[in-house]
Design a protein around this motif. Structure first.
Motif, PDB file in Angstrom:
ATOM      1  N   ALA A 264     -47.677 -12.463 -45.070  1.00  9.30           N
ATOM      2  CA  ALA A 264     -48.604 -13.348 -46.061  1.00  9.30           C
ATOM      3  C   ALA A 264     -50.142 -13.138 -45.673  1.00  9.30           C
ATOM      4  N   VAL A 265     -50.499 -12.939 -44.461  1.00  2.00           N
ATOM      5  CA  VAL A 265     -52.077 -12.949 -43.850  1.00  2.00           C
ATOM      6  C   VAL A 265     -52.387 -11.524 -44.215  1.00  2.00           C
ATOM      7  N   PHE A 266     -51.692 -10.545 -44.054  1.00  2.00           N
ATOM      8  CA  PHE A 266     -52.157  -9.177 -44.314  1.00  2.00           C
ATOM      9  C   PHE A 266     -52.441  -9.148 -45.671  1.00  2.00           C
ATOM     10  N   ALA A 267     -51.198  -9.738 -46.702  1.00  2.00           N
ATOM     11  CA  ALA A 267     -51.519  -9.504 -47.942  1.00  2.00           C
ATOM     12  C   ALA A 267     -52.612 -10.492 -48.543  1.00  2.00           C
ATOM     13  N   ASP A 268     -53.017 -11.286 -48.078  1.00  2.97           N
ATOM     14  CA  ASP A 268     -54.178 -12.241 -48.296  1.00  2.97           C
ATOM     15  C   ASP A 268     -55.468 -11.555 -48.210  1.00  2.97           C
ATOM     16  N   VAL A 269     -55.626 -10.820 -47.062  1.00  2.47           N
ATOM     17  CA  VAL A 269     -56.662  -9.960 -46.738  1.00  2.47           C
ATOM     18  C   VAL A 269     -56.680  -8.809 -47.570  1.00  2.47           C
ATOM     19  N   GLY A 270     -55.677  -8.350 -47.810  1.00  2.53           N
ATOM     20  CA  GLY A 270     -55.402  -7.126 -48.805  1.00  2.53           C
ATOM     21  C   GLY A 270     -56.128  -7.293 -50.098  1.00  2.53           C
ATOM     22  N   VAL A 271     -55.637  -8.647 -50.602  1.00  3.83           N
ATOM     23  CA  VAL A 271     -56.152  -8.994 -52.016  1.00  3.83           C
ATOM     24  C   VAL A 271     -57.763  -9.003 -51.967  1.00  3.83           C
TER      25      VAL A 271
END
Length: 284
Positions: A264-271
């Motif tokens: 979820a953290v990586f997804a947030d940064v990726g967004v």
């Protein structure tokens, strides 16, 4: 053209106009100042007064000089020998005595015709000119630029009233943009949905009233500004959709126990990174 009257000479009339206009930054004033053969700044102008929508008044050591339009001459009952001068006319009055008039012919900007064509290409439905110039000048410019409509001989309040009339007849969702550069255009720019001022020659009042300032005074930049605005809005909505969509997916995956905290953290940064990368497309 410099046309003296009542015993004044051309040089005297031009010098009087120079004295009257020396403290004005209006384009007409700058034309007169540039044309004055004396080349020096009058040093005996002790006071200066702008007459909204009509002209200027300057007080020298021994005279009161008024540079104005024909309407003010009629308002003050000053006898004069000509009204329609075949261009933009500046009438000179010295101590309530008519001294003559100066005719200034406007020059279209090099990209004016291109600007109108580009505006229509990007979807502007109606291009209209509101001007204080006389009917003859306005009709000639409107025909050359293929404008949809024009109105001549307008004071600042007339331009605002014209915008009010257009607002009543526009279709739902349509916006009105006004473009100007002089102090007389400031109320118009403030009233329109979008006010655009020309930054090079524009007066301080026009710049303060505008929402957008074109720094190089090129009307063709109007269409470019519209396209930039549309692209920016599209990118903003794309980023919103991208961020909300990915977050919604990971919320569902998190509830189902499929996505871990780190994912979820990586997804947030990726967004965030994807949104930044998408936004850079506007630079092109």
């Amino acid at each position: 053209e410099v046309v003296p009257s009542n015993g004044f000479t051309k040089d005297e009339l031009l010098h009087l106009a120079h004295q009257a206009e020396i403290h004005s930054n209006h384009p007409i004033a700058q034309s007169i100042i540039g044309a004055c053969a004396c080349g020096s700044t009058p040093n005996n102008v002790c006071n200066f007064e702008a007459i909204a929508g009509s002209g200027v008044k300057a007080y020298t050591d021994d005279s009161t000089i008024v540079a104005c339009n024909d309407a003010l001459l009629h308002e003050k009952d000053i006898p004069h020998d000509v009204c329609e001068v075949g261009g933009t006319g500046v009438h000179l009055v010295v101590n309530d005595k008519y001294a003559g008039h100066i005719v200034i012919s406007d020059e279209l900007k090099d990209d004016a015709e291109q600007a109108v064509n580009r505006l229509k290409q990007v979807g502007v439905r109606r291009v209209m000119m509101l001007t204080g110039d006389c009917e003859e000048v306005a009709s000639r410019v409107a025909a050359k630029l293929n404008l949809d409509d024009y109105r001549a001989g307008m004071l600042p309040e007339d331009k605002v009233n014209a915008i009010a009339e257009i607002e009543k007849s526009r279709a739902p969702g349509e916006k009105i943009a006004a473009v100007g550069d002089g102090i007389n255009d400031a109320p118009l720019l403030a009233r329109a949905d979008v006010g655009v001022a020309m930054g090079g020659l524009g007066s301080d009042a026009a710049l303060e009233s505008a929402d957008v300032v074109i720094m190089n005074d090129q009307p063709s930049k109007l269409a470019e500004a519209i396209l930039i605005g549309r692209k920016t809005r599209a990118v903003v909505w794309q980023n919103i959709g991208l961020a909300m969509g990915i977050k919604a997916v990971f919320i569902v995956l998190g509830i189902a126990g499929v996505a871990s905290l780190w994912e979820a953290v990586f997804a947030d940064v990726g967004v965030a990174l994807l949104a930044i990368a998408n936004a850079t497309r506007v630079l092109r």
